[in-house]
Motif scaffolding. Structure first.
Motif, short mmCIF file in Angstrom:
data_model
loop_
_atom_site.label_atom_id
_atom_site.label_comp_id
_atom_site.label_asym_id
_atom_site.label_seq_id
_atom_site.Cartn_x
_atom_site.Cartn_y
_atom_site.Cartn_z
N MET A 134 0.81 -1.16 0.33
CA MET A 134 -0.18 -0.08 -0.13
C MET A 134 0.85 1.27 0.20
N MET A 135 0.41 2.21 -0.89
CA MET A 135 1.38 3.42 -1.00
C MET A 135 0.40 4.46 -0.97
N THR A 136 0.99 5.66 -0.30
CA THR A 136 0.28 6.70 0.13
C THR A 136 1.13 7.88 -0.41
N LEU A 137 0.38 8.89 -0.97
CA LEU A 137 1.03 9.96 -1.63
C LEU A 137 0.06 11.11 -1.40
N THR A 138 0.87 12.03 -0.63
CA THR A 138 0.25 13.24 -0.15
C THR A 138 0.34 14.61 -1.02
N HIS A 139 -0.66 15.31 -1.21
CA HIS A 139 -0.17 16.46 -1.92
C HIS A 139 -0.08 17.78 -0.91
N ASP A 140 0.17 19.00 -1.47
CA ASP A 140 0.06 20.19 -0.80
C ASP A 140 -1.05 21.10 -1.25
N VAL A 141 -2.26 20.27 -1.72
CA VAL A 141 -3.20 20.81 -2.12
C VAL A 141 -4.53 20.72 -1.55
N ARG A 142 -5.29 21.61 -1.06
CA ARG A 142 -6.52 21.40 -0.38
C ARG A 142 -7.77 21.11 -1.37
N PHE A 143 -8.31 20.26 -0.74
CA PHE A 143 -9.98 19.97 -1.47
C PHE A 143 -10.79 21.01 -1.33
N ALA A 144 -10.45 22.41 -2.12
CA ALA A 144 -11.38 23.41 -1.80
C ALA A 144 -11.16 24.12 -3.30
N PRO A 145 -12.13 25.21 -3.41
CA PRO A 145 -11.97 25.95 -4.63
C PRO A 145 -10.48 26.82 -4.54
N PRO A 146 -10.15 27.00 -5.90
CA PRO A 146 -10.50 26.92 -7.15
C PRO A 146 -10.31 25.20 -7.64
N ALA A 147 -11.37 24.99 -8.44
CA ALA A 147 -11.21 23.37 -8.83
C ALA A 147 -10.12 23.09 -9.70
N SER A 148 -9.53 24.05 -10.31
CA SER A 148 -8.42 24.08 -11.14
C SER A 148 -7.22 23.34 -10.49
N ARG A 149 -7.00 23.84 -9.36
CA ARG A 149 -5.84 23.15 -8.49
C ARG A 149 -6.17 21.58 -8.00
N VAL A 150 -7.31 21.37 -7.73
CA VAL A 150 -7.85 20.06 -7.36
C VAL A 150 -7.62 19.08 -8.44
N LEU A 151 -8.01 19.75 -9.79
CA LEU A 151 -7.91 18.73 -11.02
C LEU A 151 -6.46 18.61 -11.43
N ARG A 152 -5.84 19.95 -11.04
CA ARG A 152 -4.04 19.64 -11.36
C ARG A 152 -3.44 18.73 -10.35
N ALA A 153 -3.96 18.67 -9.14
CA ALA A 153 -3.21 17.40 -8.37
C ALA A 153 -3.69 16.07 -8.77
N ARG A 154 -4.78 15.92 -9.48
CA ARG A 154 -5.42 14.48 -9.94
C ARG A 154 -4.48 14.36 -10.92
#
Length: 201
Positions: free
Chosen positions: A54-74
């Protein structure tokens, strides 16, 4: 389903030999009923697999607006995951998670040879600029943890006041769980069986 006013679908459960109703809203059900149906669905399909890591990868992006940052993290996560899969040739199932601090992370169950932590950390830093990578041997309850404690707990963008129609565009089809193509069992093919000419042909 108590408390859930979403449209329902009725299905026969061969285990209990009863007809059950399931929410059709899936993960976006405001009461979580549809999400539990998704959890049961994935456990039924992948519960028999003995995962290796099992591997866990953590971002420095919050699940919050703007949506472009969330989509970029994905997009960055998928880029790093595909690079690891090309090098090590493993099969996987991943789930999206949001920590109590609001930061996005991805859990990946791996079937096969897992990447080394040093190599994965270097790739993760090149792609995202983050360095938080954790890889360990898989445990029996990891699949349930990914589904019920991570994917099911991701905030519903339709019930979250931070997301409006203007800043949630692109998140409507954001997947919470996905897997490699060759790991899911294929449904039986329903081919045409030729029985010869009949009077009605």
């Amino acid at each position: 389903m108590p408390g859930c006013l979403c449209p329902k679908t009725r299905m026969f459960d061969p285990g209990t030999r009863t007809i059950k109703s399931f929410c059709t809203r899936g993960w976006t059900c405001p009461h979580g009923e549809g999400g539990w149906a998704k959890v049961r669905y994935y456990q039924r399909w992948f519960g028999h697999i003995k995962w290796d890591s099992m591997m866990t990868l953590t971002h420095d992006v919050r699940f919050a607006p703007p949506a472009s940052r969330v989509l970029r993290a994905r997009k960055e996560f998928l880029e790093a995951l595909k690079a690891a899969q090309r090098k090590y040739g493993f099969k996987f199932l991943w789930a999206l998670g949001v920590g109590k601090n609001g930061y996005i992370h991805h859990h990946v169950l791996i079937l096969g040879r897992a990447p080394s932590r040093r190599w994965m950390r270097r790739i993760w830093r090149e792609v995202t600029g983050c360095e938080q990578v954790h890889i360990r041997p898989a445990r029996p309850g990891d699949l349930y943890y990914l589904l019920a404690c991570n994917a099911l707990q991701v905030p519903n963008i339709y019930e979250d006041p931070r997301f409006t129609l203007e800043n949630m565009r692109g998140l409507e089809r954001l997947q919470r769980v996905n897997h490699s193509r060759d790991i899911a069992p294929r449904p039986p093919k329903k081919g045409y069986k030729y029985l010869g000419l009949r009077m009605t042909d």
